[in-house]
Scaffold this motif. Structure first.
Motif, PDB file in Angstrom:
ATOM      1  N   ARG A 116       7.090 -16.712  -7.650  1.00  0.00           N
ATOM      2  CA  ARG A 116       5.639 -16.596  -7.711  1.00  0.00           C
ATOM      3  C   ARG A 116       5.061 -16.324  -6.336  1.00  0.00           C
ATOM      4  NH1 ARG A 116       3.951 -15.376 -12.734  1.00  0.00           N
ATOM      5  NH2 ARG A 116       4.586 -16.915 -14.286  1.00  0.00           N
ATOM      6  N   GLN A 117       5.564 -17.046  -5.329  1.00  0.00           N
ATOM      7  CA  GLN A 117       5.076 -16.853  -3.971  1.00  0.00           C
ATOM      8  C   GLN A 117       5.436 -15.460  -3.450  1.00  0.00           C
ATOM      9  OE1 GLN A 117       6.970 -20.421  -2.316  1.00  0.00           O
ATOM     10  NE2 GLN A 117       4.937 -21.170  -1.761  1.00  0.00           N
ATOM     11  N   ALA A 118       6.656 -15.010  -3.754  1.00  0.00           N
ATOM     12  CA  ALA A 118       7.079 -13.677  -3.314  1.00  0.00           C
ATOM     13  C   ALA A 118       6.227 -12.595  -3.968  1.00  0.00           C
ATOM     14  CB  ALA A 118       8.556 -13.463  -3.631  1.00  0.00           C
ATOM     15  N   THR A 119       5.954 -12.746  -5.256  1.00  0.00           N
ATOM     16  CA  THR A 119       5.112 -11.768  -5.961  1.00  0.00           C
ATOM     17  C   THR A 119       3.699 -11.752  -5.403  1.00  0.00           C
ATOM     18  OG1 THR A 119       6.414 -12.093  -7.985  1.00  0.00           O
ATOM     19  CG2 THR A 119       4.238 -11.081  -8.223  1.00  0.00           C
ATOM     20  N   GLU A 120       3.169 -12.942  -5.103  1.00  0.00           N
ATOM     21  CA  GLU A 120       1.821 -13.021  -4.537  1.00  0.00           C
ATOM     22  C   GLU A 120       1.772 -12.338  -3.174  1.00  0.00           C
ATOM     23  OE1 GLU A 120      -2.224 -14.030  -4.197  1.00  0.00           O
ATOM     24  OE2 GLU A 120      -0.845 -13.946  -5.902  1.00  0.00           O
ATOM     25  N   ARG A 121       2.813 -12.528  -2.362  1.00  0.00           N
ATOM     26  CA  ARG A 121       2.817 -11.904  -1.044  1.00  0.00           C
ATOM     27  C   ARG A 121       2.866 -10.379  -1.158  1.00  0.00           C
ATOM     28  NH1 ARG A 121       5.631  -9.708   3.068  1.00  0.00           N
ATOM     29  NH2 ARG A 121       4.977 -10.375   5.149  1.00  0.00           N
ATOM     30  N   MET A 122       3.695  -9.864  -2.054  1.00  0.00           N
ATOM     31  CA  MET A 122       3.768  -8.417  -2.219  1.00  0.00           C
ATOM     32  C   MET A 122       2.438  -7.864  -2.692  1.00  0.00           C
ATOM     33  SD  MET A 122       6.668  -7.590  -1.108  1.00  0.00           S
ATOM     34  CE  MET A 122       6.463  -5.839  -1.485  1.00  0.00           C
ATOM     35  N   GLY A 123       1.729  -8.615  -3.564  1.00  0.00           N
ATOM     36  CA  GLY A 123       0.410  -8.176  -4.002  1.00  0.00           C
ATOM     37  C   GLY A 123      -0.587  -8.119  -2.858  1.00  0.00           C
ATOM     38  N   LEU A 124      -0.589  -9.140  -2.004  1.00  0.00           N
ATOM     39  CA  LEU A 124      -1.488  -9.142  -0.843  1.00  0.00           C
ATOM     40  C   LEU A 124      -1.126  -8.032   0.131  1.00  0.00           C
ATOM     41  CD1 LEU A 124      -1.769 -12.982  -0.133  1.00  0.00           C
ATOM     42  CD2 LEU A 124      -3.573 -11.477  -1.001  1.00  0.00           C
ATOM     43  N   LEU A 125       0.169  -7.786   0.299  1.00  0.00           N
ATOM     44  CA  LEU A 125       0.598  -6.718   1.204  1.00  0.00           C
ATOM     45  C   LEU A 125       0.165  -5.356   0.680  1.00  0.00           C
ATOM     46  CD1 LEU A 125       2.184  -6.608   3.853  1.00  0.00           C
ATOM     47  CD2 LEU A 125       4.239  -6.156   2.517  1.00  0.00           C
ATOM     48  N   ASP A 126       0.317  -5.121  -0.613  1.00  0.00           N
ATOM     49  CA  ASP A 126      -0.127  -3.855  -1.203  1.00  0.00           C
ATOM     50  C   ASP A 126      -1.640  -3.689  -1.067  1.00  0.00           C
ATOM     51  OD1 ASP A 126       2.454  -3.280  -1.901  1.00  0.00           O
ATOM     52  OD2 ASP A 126       2.255  -3.952  -3.976  1.00  0.00           O
ATOM     53  N   GLU A 127      -2.382  -4.791  -1.242  1.00  0.00           N
ATOM     54  CA  GLU A 127      -3.838  -4.724  -1.099  1.00  0.00           C
ATOM     55  C   GLU A 127      -4.220  -4.407   0.340  1.00  0.00           C
ATOM     56  OE1 GLU A 127      -7.898  -5.009  -2.246  1.00  0.00           O
ATOM     57  OE2 GLU A 127      -5.998  -4.643  -3.290  1.00  0.00           O
ATOM     58  N   THR A 128      -3.486  -4.961   1.308  1.00  0.00           N
ATOM     59  CA  THR A 128      -3.752  -4.664   2.717  1.00  0.00           C
ATOM     60  C   THR A 128      -3.535  -3.189   3.013  1.00  0.00           C
ATOM     61  OG1 THR A 128      -3.071  -6.906   3.351  1.00  0.00           O
ATOM     62  CG2 THR A 128      -3.091  -5.247   5.080  1.00  0.00           C
ATOM     63  N   VAL A 129      -2.440  -2.636   2.506  1.00  0.00           N
ATOM     64  CA  VAL A 129      -2.157  -1.207   2.718  1.00  0.00           C
ATOM     65  C   VAL A 129      -3.237  -0.344   2.065  1.00  0.00           C
ATOM     66  CG1 VAL A 129      -0.519   0.647   2.211  1.00  0.00           C
ATOM     67  CG2 VAL A 129       0.318  -1.601   2.938  1.00  0.00           C
ATOM     68  N   ARG A 130      -3.674  -0.733   0.874  1.00  0.00           N
ATOM     69  CA  ARG A 130      -4.709   0.044   0.177  1.00  0.00           C
ATOM     70  C   ARG A 130      -6.015   0.053   0.973  1.00  0.00           C
ATOM     71  NH1 ARG A 130      -9.017  -0.605  -3.086  1.00  0.00           N
ATOM     72  NH2 ARG A 130      -8.944  -2.856  -2.798  1.00  0.00           N
ATOM     73  N   LEU A 131      -6.421  -1.079   1.483  1.00  0.00           N
ATOM     74  CA  LEU A 131      -7.674  -1.161   2.234  1.00  0.00           C
ATOM     75  C   LEU A 131      -7.595  -0.358   3.534  1.00  0.00           C
ATOM     76  CD1 LEU A 131      -8.451  -4.958   1.725  1.00  0.00           C
ATOM     77  CD2 LEU A 131      -9.727  -3.037   0.744  1.00  0.00           C
ATOM     78  N   LYS A 132      -6.486  -0.444   4.221  1.00  0.00           N
ATOM     79  CA  LYS A 132      -6.335   0.327   5.463  1.00  0.00           C
ATOM     80  C   LYS A 132      -6.365   1.829   5.178  1.00  0.00           C
ATOM     81  CE  LYS A 132      -3.789  -3.104   8.187  1.00  0.00           C
ATOM     82  NZ  LYS A 132      -2.521  -3.417   8.900  1.00  0.00           N
ATOM     83  N   SER A 133      -5.749   2.240   4.072  1.00  0.00           N
ATOM     84  CA  SER A 133      -5.758   3.665   3.716  1.00  0.00           C
ATOM     85  C   SER A 133      -7.178   4.145   3.416  1.00  0.00           C
ATOM     86  CB  SER A 133      -4.849   3.904   2.508  1.00  0.00           C
ATOM     87  OG  SER A 133      -3.511   3.564   2.802  1.00  0.00           O
ATOM     88  N   ARG A 134      -7.968   3.330   2.743  1.00  0.00           N
ATOM     89  CA  ARG A 134      -9.353   3.714   2.442  1.00  0.00           C
ATOM     90  C   ARG A 134     -10.192   3.812   3.707  1.00  0.00           C
ATOM     91  NH1 ARG A 134     -12.174   0.551  -2.287  1.00  0.00           N
ATOM     92  NH2 ARG A 134     -13.680   2.210  -1.841  1.00  0.00           N
ATOM     93  N   ILE A 135      -9.948   2.925   4.666  1.00  0.00           N
ATOM     94  CA  ILE A 135     -10.682   2.996   5.933  1.00  0.00           C
ATOM     95  C   ILE A 135     -10.324   4.274   6.676  1.00  0.00           C
ATOM     96  CG2 ILE A 135     -10.908   1.923   8.218  1.00  0.00           C
ATOM     97  CD1 ILE A 135     -10.646  -0.799   6.796  1.00  0.00           C
ATOM     98  N   HIS A 136      -9.031   4.596   6.723  1.00  0.00           N
ATOM     99  CA  HIS A 136      -8.614   5.850   7.370  1.00  0.00           C
ATOM    100  C   HIS A 136      -9.216   7.054   6.651  1.00  0.00           C
ATOM    101  CE1 HIS A 136      -5.888   4.524  10.489  1.00  0.00           C
ATOM    102  NE2 HIS A 136      -5.252   3.721   9.652  1.00  0.00           N
ATOM    103  N   ALA A 137      -9.313   7.000   5.325  1.00  0.00           N
ATOM    104  CA  ALA A 137      -9.871   8.122   4.563  1.00  0.00           C
ATOM    105  C   ALA A 137     -11.345   8.342   4.897  1.00  0.00           C
ATOM    106  CB  ALA A 137      -9.704   7.865   3.069  1.00  0.00           C
ATOM    107  N   ILE A 138     -12.112   7.263   5.084  1.00  0.00           N
ATOM    108  CA  ILE A 138     -13.524   7.388   5.441  1.00  0.00           C
ATOM    109  C   ILE A 138     -13.676   8.042   6.808  1.00  0.00           C
ATOM    110  CG2 ILE A 138     -15.590   6.059   6.087  1.00  0.00           C
ATOM    111  CD1 ILE A 138     -14.930   4.139   3.848  1.00  0.00           C
ATOM    112  N   LEU A 139     -12.858   7.621   7.758  1.00  0.00           N
ATOM    113  CA  LEU A 139     -12.932   8.224   9.097  1.00  0.00           C
ATOM    114  C   LEU A 139     -12.546   9.697   9.051  1.00  0.00           C
ATOM    115  CD1 LEU A 139     -11.297   5.349  11.197  1.00  0.00           C
ATOM    116  CD2 LEU A 139     -13.733   5.821  10.871  1.00  0.00           C
ATOM    117  N   HIS A 140     -11.524  10.029   8.284  1.00  0.00           N
ATOM    118  CA  HIS A 140     -11.084  11.420   8.179  1.00  0.00           C
ATOM    119  C   HIS A 140     -12.152  12.283   7.499  1.00  0.00           C
ATOM    120  CE1 HIS A 140      -8.462  14.850   7.625  1.00  0.00           C
ATOM    121  NE2 HIS A 140      -8.711  14.822   6.321  1.00  0.00           N
TER     122      HIS A 140
END
Length: 397
Positions: A116-140
């Protein structure tokens, strides 16, 4: 029991005959009431789904055994021409009674918690990558040049706050930055918990003697493996992680080996590949192994092969209860100290800690020279092996 989201179709067989059929709502009190109606020598069969673990935990104390079927391998259900919930439940029971049911391991409570903890961490990591990608997309999209430093560090955050953006884009960007900060904080809290869990588990501490394996990788690997005795050989563990090649062979034709199967836990497989990238940069036999495969097949294939080699090492460390043979004691002490600090241990200024030796240049270089000799020995062994004719290699084996 044919399991669904809100209910289960139950078929009870006695002496090969269906004696009862019913539909059971999957809520705790009703599942417990059903469990109390069973005999202590009964066997219950479930398919592996998202809520199977909870049902298995409730039923286990009341019956002799709870069997979890592998849904991918129950071909009698997957390819049936007449398929209903009642027929599926009866098929599961009859396959178990005849001894032909492909089953999966039922994880214990500690392993379920780790997963459960491992799955939760992977979910948070994927969410972090998604948010960073959206920020880069706005700047681009607004023709803002790429920031040369770390965009999401303190300096990058100040630069981001002064970027020239339309008002509506600025509102979206601010919301994304706030979400990223919250997600990053949640990820840090979870990493702290996983670090504490790794330090308290001697199996994880032994795994961290392997190059590239830190507390997160060790905890995620243990959450996927559970009991290492389930795997008789390291090859079976590598197959469990999907790191072994597919094989096609029929009749008198030769066996054809393809790409890795990618069956099993994709998150752990990804973590092992990342650990392999770290391991191949450190002196030792793993770096020599990566260099040998990379010279023949390229870096992409070599890193997957190194991840498989890491899996073999993990099996030996866990199955034999021993540390990695080429571990560097000073480096290991420094690594464990960093894990302890991540877990919340207090800093002790003015006092030499257990990782002090790593920062002594002579000790650090002496350890690196030791593993470098092991790396050179592996390279020499491979070179001699290549000079032996194929028929001679069999005699040596």
């Amino acid at each position: 029991m044919d399991i669904h989201r809100a209910f289960a179709q139950v078929a009870i067989l006695d002496d090969g005959k269906v004696v009862s059929e019913q539909r059971l709502d999957l809520v705790q009190d009703k599942v417990l009431a059903f469990a109390r109606s069973l005999r202590s020598d009964d066997e219950v069969v479930l398919e592996a789904t998202g809520n199977t673990a909870a049902i298995e935990r409730l039923l286990r104390p009341f019956v002799s055994r709870v069997v979890i079927a592998n849904p991918r391998m129950v071909r009698a259900i997957a390819y049936a021409r007449v398929k209903t919930d009642k027929i599926d439940a009866i098929t599961l029971a009859r396959l178990q009674a005849s001894g032909f049911l492909p089953e999966v391991w039922a994880a214990d409570e500690d392993t379920v918690r780790r997963r459960r903890q491992a799955t939760e961490r992977m979910g948070l990591l994927d969410e972090t990558v998604r948010l960073k990608s959206r920020i880069h997309a706005i700047l681009h999209a607004n023709l803002i040049p790429k920031y040369k430093g770390e965009l999401f560090g303190p300096t990058g955050q100040r630069w981001l706050a002064t970027a020239s953006l339309p008002d509506h884009e600025r509102l979206i960007l601010n919301r994304l930055v706030d979400e990223l900060q919250r997600t990053t904080e949640q990820l840090a809290v979870l990493d702290r918990e996983l670090a504490s869990l790794a330090l308290a588990d001697e199996r994880a501490v032994r795994l961290m003697t392997i190059p590239g394996v830190g507390p997160i990788v060790a905890t995620m690997v243990l959450s996927a493996i559970g009991d290492i005795s389930r795997f008789e050989t390291p090859q079976k563990l590598a197959s469990y992680f999907g790191l072994t090649p597919k094989i096609r062979q029929s009749g008198e034709g030769p066996a054809r080996h393809g790409r890795i199967s990618k069956q099993g836990n994709a998150c752990v497989r990804k973590m092992l590949v990342e650990a392999a990238w770290s391991a191949q940069s450190a002196p030792g036999p793993l770096r020599a192994f990566f260099a040998r495969i990379s010279g023949k097949r390229g870096a992409a294939a070599a890193i997957v092969a190194t991840a498989r080699k890491l899996t073999v090492l993990i099996w030996h460390v866990l199955a034999k209860g021993q540390e990695y043979a080429f571990a560097r004691p000073a480096f290991q002490a420094m690594k464990l100290r960093k894990v302890a600090l991540k877990a919340g241990a207090s800093r002790e200024y003015g006092k030499a800690g257990p990782g002090r030796d790593y920062w002594v240049k002579e000790i650090r270089h002496r350890e690196m020279e030791y593993v470098k000799r092991a790396e050179d020995a592996y390279a020499r062994m491979v070179e001699v092996w290549r000079q032996v004719p194929p028929e001679g290699r069999k005699k040596i084996c």
